[in-house]
Design a protein around this motif. Structure first.
Motif, PDB file in Angstrom:
ATOM      1  N   LEU A   1       0.825  -1.212   0.000  1.00  0.00           N
ATOM      2  CA  LEU A   1       0.000   0.000   0.000  1.00  0.00           C
ATOM      3  C   LEU A   1       0.859   1.263   0.000  1.00  0.00           C
ATOM      4  O   LEU A   1       0.478   2.287  -0.561  1.00  0.00           O
ATOM      5  N   GLU A   2       2.035   1.161   0.640  1.00  0.00           N
ATOM      6  CA  GLU A   2       2.890   2.350   0.664  1.00  0.00           C
ATOM      7  C   GLU A   2       3.571   2.597  -0.664  1.00  0.00           C
ATOM      8  O   GLU A   2       4.020   3.706  -0.938  1.00  0.00           O
ATOM      9  N   ASN A   3       3.636   1.560  -1.475  1.00  0.00           N
ATOM     10  CA  ASN A   3       4.247   1.733  -2.792  1.00  0.00           C
ATOM     11  C   ASN A   3       3.301   2.373  -3.800  1.00  0.00           C
ATOM     12  O   ASN A   3       3.703   2.681  -4.915  1.00  0.00           O
ATOM     13  N   ILE A   4       2.046   2.513  -3.404  1.00  0.00           N
ATOM     14  CA  ILE A   4       1.120   3.196  -4.309  1.00  0.00           C
ATOM     15  C   ILE A   4       1.489   4.678  -4.303  1.00  0.00           C
ATOM     16  O   ILE A   4       1.455   5.322  -3.260  1.00  0.00           O
ATOM     17  N   PRO A   5       1.866   5.226  -5.449  1.00  0.00           N
ATOM     18  CA  PRO A   5       2.335   6.610  -5.471  1.00  0.00           C
ATOM     19  C   PRO A   5       1.238   7.574  -5.031  1.00  0.00           C
ATOM     20  O   PRO A   5       0.081   7.439  -5.436  1.00  0.00           O
ATOM     21  N   ASP A   6       1.619   8.528  -4.197  1.00  0.00           N
ATOM     22  CA  ASP A   6       0.644   9.514  -3.715  1.00  0.00           C
ATOM     23  C   ASP A   6       0.071  10.345  -4.865  1.00  0.00           C
ATOM     24  O   ASP A   6      -1.079  10.759  -4.810  1.00  0.00           O
ATOM     25  N   ASP A   7       0.881  10.549  -5.917  1.00  0.00           N
ATOM     26  CA  ASP A   7       0.392  11.384  -7.031  1.00  0.00           C
ATOM     27  C   ASP A   7      -0.860  10.789  -7.657  1.00  0.00           C
ATOM     28  O   ASP A   7      -1.764  11.507  -8.056  1.00  0.00           O
ATOM     29  N   VAL A   8      -0.863   9.463  -7.754  1.00  0.00           N
ATOM     30  CA  VAL A   8      -2.011   8.808  -8.378  1.00  0.00           C
ATOM     31  C   VAL A   8      -3.273   9.139  -7.597  1.00  0.00           C
ATOM     32  O   VAL A   8      -4.311   9.500  -8.157  1.00  0.00           O
ATOM     33  N   ILE A   9      -3.157   9.036  -6.252  1.00  0.00           N
ATOM     34  CA  ILE A   9      -4.320   9.294  -5.411  1.00  0.00           C
ATOM     35  C   ILE A   9      -4.699  10.775  -5.465  1.00  0.00           C
ATOM     36  O   ILE A   9      -5.875  11.132  -5.590  1.00  0.00           O
ATOM     37  N   GLU A  10      -3.675  11.631  -5.428  1.00  0.00           N
ATOM     38  CA  GLU A  10      -3.956  13.064  -5.485  1.00  0.00           C
ATOM     39  C   GLU A  10      -4.603  13.447  -6.806  1.00  0.00           C
ATOM     40  O   GLU A  10      -5.527  14.260  -6.847  1.00  0.00           O
ATOM     41  N   ALA A  11      -4.101  12.823  -7.890  1.00  0.00           N
ATOM     42  CA  ALA A  11      -4.681  13.117  -9.202  1.00  0.00           C
ATOM     43  C   ALA A  11      -6.153  12.762  -9.217  1.00  0.00           C
ATOM     44  O   ALA A  11      -7.000  13.535  -9.668  1.00  0.00           O
ATOM     45  N   ALA A  12      -6.466  11.574  -8.668  1.00  0.00           N
ATOM     46  CA  ALA A  12      -7.858  11.143  -8.644  1.00  0.00           C
ATOM     47  C   ALA A  12      -8.699  12.099  -7.815  1.00  0.00           C
ATOM     48  O   ALA A  12      -9.792  12.503  -8.219  1.00  0.00           O
ATOM     49  N   ALA A  13      -8.152  12.500  -6.655  1.00  0.00           N
ATOM     50  CA  ALA A  13      -8.896  13.391  -5.768  1.00  0.00           C
ATOM     51  C   ALA A  13      -9.131  14.735  -6.448  1.00  0.00           C
ATOM     52  O   ALA A  13     -10.229  15.301  -6.389  1.00  0.00           O
ATOM     53  N   SER A  14      -8.120  15.241  -7.140  1.00  0.00           N
ATOM     54  CA  SER A  14      -8.262  16.550  -7.769  1.00  0.00           C
ATOM     55  C   SER A  14      -9.238  16.483  -8.935  1.00  0.00           C
ATOM     56  O   SER A  14      -9.809  17.493  -9.341  1.00  0.00           O
ATOM     57  N   LEU A  15      -9.433  15.291  -9.480  1.00  0.00           N
ATOM     58  CA  LEU A  15     -10.416  15.148 -10.558  1.00  0.00           C
ATOM     59  C   LEU A  15     -11.812  14.877 -10.018  1.00  0.00           C
ATOM     60  O   LEU A  15     -12.727  14.585 -10.768  1.00  0.00           O
ATOM     61  N   GLY A  16     -11.924  14.920  -8.681  1.00  0.00           N
ATOM     62  CA  GLY A  16     -13.255  14.825  -8.089  1.00  0.00           C
ATOM     63  C   GLY A  16     -13.663  13.459  -7.584  1.00  0.00           C
ATOM     64  O   GLY A  16     -14.824  13.257  -7.232  1.00  0.00           O
ATOM     65  N   ALA A  17     -12.723  12.508  -7.536  1.00  0.00           N
ATOM     66  CA  ALA A  17     -13.090  11.180  -7.036  1.00  0.00           C
ATOM     67  C   ALA A  17     -13.345  11.247  -5.534  1.00  0.00           C
ATOM     68  O   ALA A  17     -12.628  11.931  -4.806  1.00  0.00           O
ATOM     69  N   THR A  18     -14.379  10.543  -5.081  1.00  0.00           N
ATOM     70  CA  THR A  18     -14.664  10.521  -3.650  1.00  0.00           C
ATOM     71  C   THR A  18     -13.700   9.544  -2.976  1.00  0.00           C
ATOM     72  O   THR A  18     -13.049   8.727  -3.633  1.00  0.00           O
ATOM     73  N   GLN A  19     -13.651   9.652  -1.630  1.00  0.00           N
ATOM     74  CA  GLN A  19     -12.789   8.740  -0.861  1.00  0.00           C
ATOM     75  C   GLN A  19     -13.059   7.290  -1.216  1.00  0.00           C
ATOM     76  O   GLN A  19     -12.137   6.510  -1.453  1.00  0.00           O
ATOM     77  N   SER A  20     -14.343   6.924  -1.258  1.00  0.00           N
ATOM     78  CA  SER A  20     -14.653   5.520  -1.481  1.00  0.00           C
ATOM     79  C   SER A  20     -14.335   5.122  -2.926  1.00  0.00           C
ATOM     80  O   SER A  20     -13.939   3.996  -3.195  1.00  0.00           O
ATOM     81  N   ALA A  21     -14.483   6.061  -3.849  1.00  0.00           N
ATOM     82  CA  ALA A  21     -14.127   5.746  -5.242  1.00  0.00           C
ATOM     83  C   ALA A  21     -12.631   5.529  -5.361  1.00  0.00           C
ATOM     84  O   ALA A  21     -12.177   4.609  -6.059  1.00  0.00           O
ATOM     85  N   ILE A  22     -11.860   6.357  -4.650  1.00  0.00           N
ATOM     86  CA  ILE A  22     -10.403   6.182  -4.670  1.00  0.00           C
ATOM     87  C   ILE A  22     -10.034   4.816  -4.114  1.00  0.00           C
ATOM     88  O   ILE A  22      -9.212   4.094  -4.668  1.00  0.00           O
TER      89      ILE A  22
END
Lengths: 275, 262
Positions: free
Chosen positions: A165-186
């Motif tokens: 889980l720590e190897n999942i790059p933060d950018d990927v999650i941030e990108a999704a969040a900035s595009l409007g993905a909800t917590q549960s969608a992420i």
């Protein structure tokens, strides 16, 4: 040429040990199962014709499967919390998961003997609650073996998955969040799929580990809940039926290798980050 | 940075950690009990069950055997594992790819099958003495840790440093000990610790390779528990936990504990 010589010389002693003390003996054990006077498959026929031994095999598979599923679920959510915890807490939580992992199997299984025994803590609690029929006979049931096995493998699962889980790059999650993905969608569409290969690796470790375990089913299941591991020991050291023991061993090897090979294949195919 | 966790998840994780640590706390409590049977919470505090361990020759002997086997097998595994790991990294192109798989086999083959096979072929078949067979078995099961952990350290080692030393006239063996080995020191320490603790805790291989008068601590614990239900085993367990703590402190000092979560 010189390099090849150096390479083989340096890896020679270790290669020699593994070939001489593992490859040859294990091959000999498996070969022995086909050496029966009554034909090459006679020992396997005897194994599968014995209702008792068949039950042992199914019971072991069932225990291993339940242990794996429960450990994966518990391990995944716990690892998720650990990996997202503040850094300070994170290292404490990792230390607390490493500690049981490094404490031996015997100690950790023995602990459940104290908890689940007839005068154990669980039963004392049930009696205190005034539950009907308490104390319950909990030792030497399939449930007690499964609980102790889950206990055994959850730390392994947590630590495997924290790394993933720590190897999942933060950018990927941030990108999704900035595009409007909800917590549960992420969680559902990014974190979980990216963790699948790690989940499979962990699941294989837990399944093969519980399928071939000895100490836990011996202590908490006894003769009543015999598994492949305890059956192998009983055949070899109590009944001195070495052919029977070898058959159990061969079945264990086949099941383990089949699971490892199949799951690594699946893991490779499911890896969304694979290039 | 998304660091917010929903409260149900946090509660879940707390419960999981209680589940993980509760039984170990219970063992510690039971070990301190003044009663002759296992109970928790402890009734009266006493260390007499710890004294009892050392009064019982079976425990004393097996503790010594376990420590000896762990030291010897770990040392042996490092002696053959370090050159193997070095060869696998340095001469990767000329060595067949199955060689690295070979060193993983002791993890892949079920331990209990390995133990039984060693009994069949090595101890009974080849007539190897019990103690030697036990040592070989333990060396085998700890070898993968040594090879893998040290390989991982070597993978990040720049072999051109070694070549530079050799081209400047340093003999290869001296170069290895003065240049390569110090650079993978943390890997060697980690391998030693993992191997040592694996050997100390091993059940499935030792199970078949213990003979008259020769047994290891985990096997002795299993045998004792089947006959008696007194707090001796709880106090032995506490000793083993203290060993684990000691190991973790060493890891923390040398590598940092997050090393283990990889």
């Amino acid at each position: 040429m010189l390099k090849r010589f150096a390479g083989w010389t340096l890896s020679g002693p270790a290669t020699f040990l593994v070939v001489l003390c593992l490859v040859l003996p294990v091959t000999a054990t498996i070969a022995a199962t086909f050496g029966s006077a009554k034909g090459p498959w006679a020992l396997y026929q005897a194994f599968f014709e014995s209702g008792f031994r068949q039950r042992v095999l199914w019971r072991t598979l069932e225990i291993a499967l339940i242990t794996t599923v429960v450990s994966v679920v518990i391990g995944f959510f716990t690892a998720y919390v650990v990996s997202r915890a503040p850094p300070r807490w994170r290292s404490v939580l990792i230390i607390l998961a490493v500690f049981p992992l490094l404490t031996g199997v015997v100690v950790r299984s023995f602990a459940w003997l104290i908890v689940l025994g007839r005068n154990g803590i669980a039963n004392n609690f049930f009696v205190w609650l005034g539950l009907e029929g308490a104390p319950y006979p909990m030792l030497y049931t399939q449930g007690s073996v499964i609980i102790a096995m889950i206990y055994l493998f959850v730390p392994l699962m947590v630590l495997t998955l924290v790394g993933v889980l720590e190897n999942i790059p933060d950018d990927v999650i941030e990108a999704a969040a900035s595009l409007g993905a909800t917590q549960s969608a992420i969680f559902r569409q990014i974190i979980f799929p990216l963790a699948v290969p790690g989940l499979i690796v962990g699941a294989v470790l837990v399944f093969t580990g519980s399928f071939t375990s000895y100490a836990t089913p011996q202590l908490l299941g006894g003769d009543r809940q015999m598994t492949m591991g305890t059956l192998l020991h009983q055949r070899a050291m109590v009944a001195f039926d070495w052919d029977g023991a070898a058959t159990v061993a061969a079945i264990m090897v086949v099941v383990t290798l089949a699971i490892v090979l199949a799951m690594t294949r699946i893991a490779r195919r499911l890896n969304p980050m694979a290039t | 940075m998304i660091r917010r966790l929903s409260p149900p998840l946090i509660v879940f994780a707390i419960l999981v950690y209680l589940f993980l640590l509760g039984p170990l706390v219970i063992v510690i409590g039971a070990a301190l009990s003044d009663t002759t049977y296992l109970t928790f919470p402890p009734q009266g505090l006493s260390l007499r069950w710890f004294e009892k361990i050392f009064e019982m020759s079976a425990f004393r002997r097996t503790i010594v055997t376990s420590l000896q086997i762990a030291f010897a097998s770990t040392t042996l595994a490092l002696l053959i594992g370090i050159p193997a790991a070095y060869a696998l990294n340095r001469y990767r192109i000329v060595l067949p790819s199955w060689l690295s798989t070979l060193f993983v086999l002791p993890v892949l083959v079920p331990e209990i099958v390995l133990g039984f096979s060693l009994l069949r072929s090595v101890q009974v078949g080849a007539g190897v003495p019990v103690l030697i067979a036990l040592l070989l078995g333990h060396t085998l099961i700890v070898l993968p840790y040594c090879v893998r952990v040290i390989s991982a350290s070597l993978a990040s080692f720049d072999f051109s440093i070694e070549e530079a030393a050799i081209s400047l006239g340093s003999p290869p063996a001296k170069t290895f000990f003065t240049i390569v080995l110090p650079n993978v020191r943390s890997g060697v320490i980690a391998a030693f610790i993992l191997a040592f603790i694996t050997s100390i805790n091993d059940v499935s291989v030792s199970l078949f390779l213990t003979g008259p008068g020769i047994s290891t601590l985990p096997i002795q614990i299993l045998a004792h528990v089947e006959q008696f239900f007194d707090p001796v085993v709880a106090s032995v367990s506490v000793l083993l936990m203290l060993l684990t703590v000691a190991v973790m402190v060493v890891v923390e000092r040398t590598l940092g504990l997050t090393f283990l979560a990889k």
